[in-house]
Design a protein around this motif. Sequence first.
Motif, PDB file in Angstrom:
ATOM      1  N   ASN A 121       0.858  -1.180   0.000  1.00 33.35           N
ATOM      2  CA  ASN A 121       0.000   0.000   0.000  1.00 33.35           C
ATOM      3  C   ASN A 121       0.899   1.235   0.000  1.00 33.35           C
ATOM      4  OD1 ASN A 121       0.753   0.599   2.677  1.00 33.35           O
ATOM      5  ND2 ASN A 121      -0.984  -0.507   3.513  1.00 33.35           N
ATOM      6  N   LEU A 122       0.311   2.390  -0.246  1.00 34.46           N
ATOM      7  CA  LEU A 122       1.102   3.615  -0.388  1.00 34.46           C
ATOM      8  C   LEU A 122       1.889   3.967   0.862  1.00 34.46           C
ATOM      9  CD1 LEU A 122      -1.221   6.013  -2.385  1.00 34.46           C
ATOM     10  CD2 LEU A 122       0.875   4.930  -3.148  1.00 34.46           C
ATOM     11  N   LYS A 123       1.257   3.815   2.001  1.00 36.06           N
ATOM     12  CA  LYS A 123       1.923   4.206   3.242  1.00 36.06           C
ATOM     13  C   LYS A 123       3.173   3.372   3.471  1.00 36.06           C
ATOM     14  CE  LYS A 123       1.142   5.235   8.078  1.00 36.06           C
ATOM     15  NZ  LYS A 123       0.145   5.330   9.150  1.00 36.06           N
ATOM     16  N   THR A 124       3.052   2.079   3.282  1.00 36.60           N
ATOM     17  CA  THR A 124       4.204   1.195   3.469  1.00 36.60           C
ATOM     18  C   THR A 124       5.315   1.550   2.484  1.00 36.60           C
ATOM     19  OG1 THR A 124       2.714  -0.558   4.206  1.00 36.60           O
ATOM     20  CG2 THR A 124       4.926  -1.218   3.540  1.00 36.60           C
ATOM     21  N   ALA A 125       4.943   1.802   1.233  1.00 33.65           N
ATOM     22  CA  ALA A 125       5.935   2.162   0.219  1.00 33.65           C
ATOM     23  C   ALA A 125       6.608   3.494   0.565  1.00 33.65           C
ATOM     24  CB  ALA A 125       5.275   2.241  -1.154  1.00 33.65           C
ATOM     25  N   ALA A 126       5.822   4.461   0.985  1.00 34.43           N
ATOM     26  CA  ALA A 126       6.379   5.774   1.325  1.00 34.43           C
ATOM     27  C   ALA A 126       7.332   5.678   2.507  1.00 34.43           C
ATOM     28  CB  ALA A 126       5.255   6.759   1.629  1.00 34.43           C
ATOM     29  N   LEU A 127       6.972   4.876   3.492  1.00 32.83           N
ATOM     30  CA  LEU A 127       7.833   4.720   4.658  1.00 32.83           C
ATOM     31  C   LEU A 127       9.111   3.960   4.307  1.00 32.83           C
ATOM     32  CD1 LEU A 127       5.173   3.984   7.426  1.00 32.83           C
ATOM     33  CD2 LEU A 127       6.321   6.135   6.914  1.00 32.83           C
TER      34      LEU A 127
END
Length: 113
Positions: free
Chosen positions: A77-83
Amino acid sequence: MNVYKPVIIYNVTHSVTLMTDGCTNFNKFLVKGTKPNLKKIKAYVDESLMLVTALSPVIGYDKASKIAHYANDNDLNLKTAALKLGYVSSSEFDRVVDPRKMVTTYVAASDED
């Protein structure tokens, strides 16, 4: 032409009846009682890569694009990728990527602004 008027009138009334029945049945069997599957909708929103657009004003288009591509390529998901990429903190991501805000006129800004 006078001979065909009754045929035309019959065809028009028959068509109106068919359309009325279709609308009635559509309403009866497909609209009434239909409720949104909120759990499924939330899952779709949480997994949507389109939400990355909210990050663009804060981290720039290139980094936001990299997040979306990384998330897509690695099934994240985006949050995991961004982190994982380290472009934003968890709290900043939560502040900026808020789907409720995105359905109104809202543009995110970085904390420094």
